[in-house]
Design an enzyme around this catalytic site. Sequence first.
Site, short mmCIF file in Angstrom:
data_model
loop_
_atom_site.label_atom_id
_atom_site.label_comp_id
_atom_site.label_asym_id
_atom_site.label_seq_id
_atom_site.Cartn_x
_atom_site.Cartn_y
_atom_site.Cartn_z
N GLY A 72 0.80 -1.22 0.00
CA GLY A 72 0.00 0.00 0.00
C GLY A 72 0.83 1.27 0.00
O GLY A 72 0.53 2.23 -0.72
N SER A 73 1.89 1.30 0.79
CA SER A 73 2.70 2.52 0.88
C SER A 73 3.34 2.85 -0.46
O SER A 73 3.31 4.01 -0.91
CB SER A 73 3.79 2.37 1.95
OG SER A 73 3.21 2.12 3.20
N ASN A 153 -8.44 3.98 7.91
CA ASN A 153 -7.87 2.86 8.67
C ASN A 153 -8.08 2.98 10.17
O ASN A 153 -8.02 1.99 10.88
CB ASN A 153 -6.38 2.71 8.36
CG ASN A 153 -5.63 4.02 8.42
OD1 ASN A 153 -5.96 4.98 7.74
ND2 ASN A 153 -4.61 4.06 9.26
N GLN A 181 -7.95 -0.47 3.01
CA GLN A 181 -8.86 -0.96 4.05
C GLN A 181 -10.20 -1.41 3.48
O GLN A 181 -10.92 -2.18 4.11
CB GLN A 181 -9.11 0.14 5.10
CG GLN A 181 -7.90 0.51 5.92
CD GLN A 181 -7.52 -0.55 6.93
OE1 GLN A 181 -8.33 -1.37 7.35
NE2 GLN A 181 -6.27 -0.55 7.36
N HIS A 203 -1.71 -7.79 2.74
CA HIS A 203 -1.65 -8.25 4.13
C HIS A 203 -2.79 -7.76 5.02
O HIS A 203 -2.90 -8.17 6.16
CB HIS A 203 -0.29 -7.91 4.76
CG HIS A 203 -0.09 -6.48 5.16
ND1 HIS A 203 -0.22 -6.07 6.46
CD2 HIS A 203 0.24 -5.39 4.44
CE1 HIS A 203 0.03 -4.76 6.51
NE2 HIS A 203 0.31 -4.32 5.30
N THR A 239 12.64 -7.80 -9.56
CA THR A 239 12.16 -9.16 -9.79
C THR A 239 10.85 -9.38 -9.03
O THR A 239 10.75 -9.03 -7.86
CB THR A 239 13.22 -10.18 -9.34
OG1 THR A 239 14.41 -9.91 -10.08
CG2 THR A 239 12.78 -11.61 -9.60
N CYS A 326 1.11 2.79 12.83
CA CYS A 326 2.27 3.60 12.48
C CYS A 326 2.51 4.71 13.51
O CYS A 326 3.61 5.23 13.59
CB CYS A 326 2.07 4.22 11.11
SG CYS A 326 1.32 3.08 9.96
C1 LIG Z 1 -1.88 -0.39 5.97
C2 LIG Z 1 -2.26 0.77 5.11
C3 LIG Z 1 -1.37 1.28 4.16
C4 LIG Z 1 0.04 0.76 4.02
O1 LIG Z 1 0.07 -0.47 3.37
P1 LIG Z 1 1.42 -1.35 3.45
O2 LIG Z 1 1.13 -2.50 2.56
O3 LIG Z 1 1.57 -1.72 4.88
O4 LIG Z 1 2.52 -0.49 2.95
C5 LIG Z 1 -1.78 2.32 3.37
N1 LIG Z 1 -3.01 2.84 3.48
C6 LIG Z 1 -3.90 2.38 4.39
C7 LIG Z 1 -5.25 2.98 4.46
C8 LIG Z 1 -3.54 1.34 5.24
O5 LIG Z 1 -4.41 0.91 6.14
#
Ligand SMILES: *Cc1c(COP(=O)(O)O)cnc(C)c1O
Length: 395
Positions: A72-73, A153, A181, A203, A239, A326
Amino acid sequence: MRKIYADNAATTALDPRVLEQMMPYLTTVYGNPSSLYRIGAQAKDAVETAREKIASLIGAKSASEIYFTSGGSESDNWAIKGVARAMKKRGKTHIITSKFEHHAVLHTVHALKKEGFTVTMLDVYENGLVRPEDVAEAIREDTAIVSVMYANNEIGTIQPIAEIGAICRQRGVIFHTDAVQAMGNTPIDVEQQQIDLLSMTAHKLHGPKGVGALYIRKGIRPSILIDGGAQERGMRAGTENVAGIVGFAAALELAIDGMQQRIDHVVPLRNRLIDGLLQIERSRLNGDRDARLPGNVNMCFEGIEGESLLLRLDMNGVSASSGSACTSGSLDPSHVLLAIGLPHEVAHGSMRLSFSDDISDEDIDYLLELVPNIVTYLRNMSPLWETIKKNERNG
Ligand SMILES: *Cc1c(COP(=O)(O)O)cnc(C)c1O
């Protein structure tokens, strides 16, 4: 002692069925998808099958609109930096986002400010919802991108994404949403909802960590974030995380297949918990009650510290959080709770529980006994609570 994992918004347990589908690619089929021999080609096939599956699960027109990332990041960084930098060449240097985005968006936008972009931060009001009319009002001649998260989140509020998508499309502005989310918790269709870029991660839906994707509508060309090899059609080097990608597609399919059943199971339990905990004096539910992720409970209890509550919950077998994973460990109150207008001292006493399918009636009974007891215990030794009660008596 009962064990309740109630932090599924931070991460989820890997589904054993997902692991089973990943196993061949962690063991025998270890070839590099870019190679020509058989175990390379098999790995490539697995990646492309996963890409097609994910495209169809989010209503994308073509598998070529799905780009795998590390999660996500990265997807948020790439979507916003990529589009903003590409649009800057056309003189568009204005970004619209909201005050309660994930830090992967907020810090990205902050970094872009230093590159000369201007930013409008939309209000989310007391119910934790962006108003589409505010988006319409904020759009300017030089707006490069609008980024509004699909579901928050911390407080779980689900945004009016289709309305925002329609406004952006009509005004010719690119629309990105962080759907990390929301996926598997609410129906998502990038065509119907007129979404141009969509961030995903595995995840948070019982898939593996460190893998996700960015949906990029055909015709949009963000600049490249990760330079290197020609993977992902030359748009994202590295990769491929073959096992992770296979696991992501498997997890998303399971999450969407089981969505209605999960909602039907979790929502009544969650509502019973909310109603019960609201009996505690000077408690409040954060975020809109209805436009809310099925498993999300976010509450404040005045006169206590969220961290102390979490430690006591942990001692009693419950894994919870005070907001975002975080920011845990930092003493600043959550930017999300401040954005919905809570005073600092109230925002400090927050607790987020986020449930998955495995939550039971007995778990809720346990929480309905445990949480009020802990709140009472902490308030009994809280000078802040004493002051609140004294002020109450003095009217
Ligand atoms: C957890 C989360 C992220 C980050 O995702 P990662 O896969 O941990 O980098 C980004 N945005 C939201 C809304 C999240 O809950």
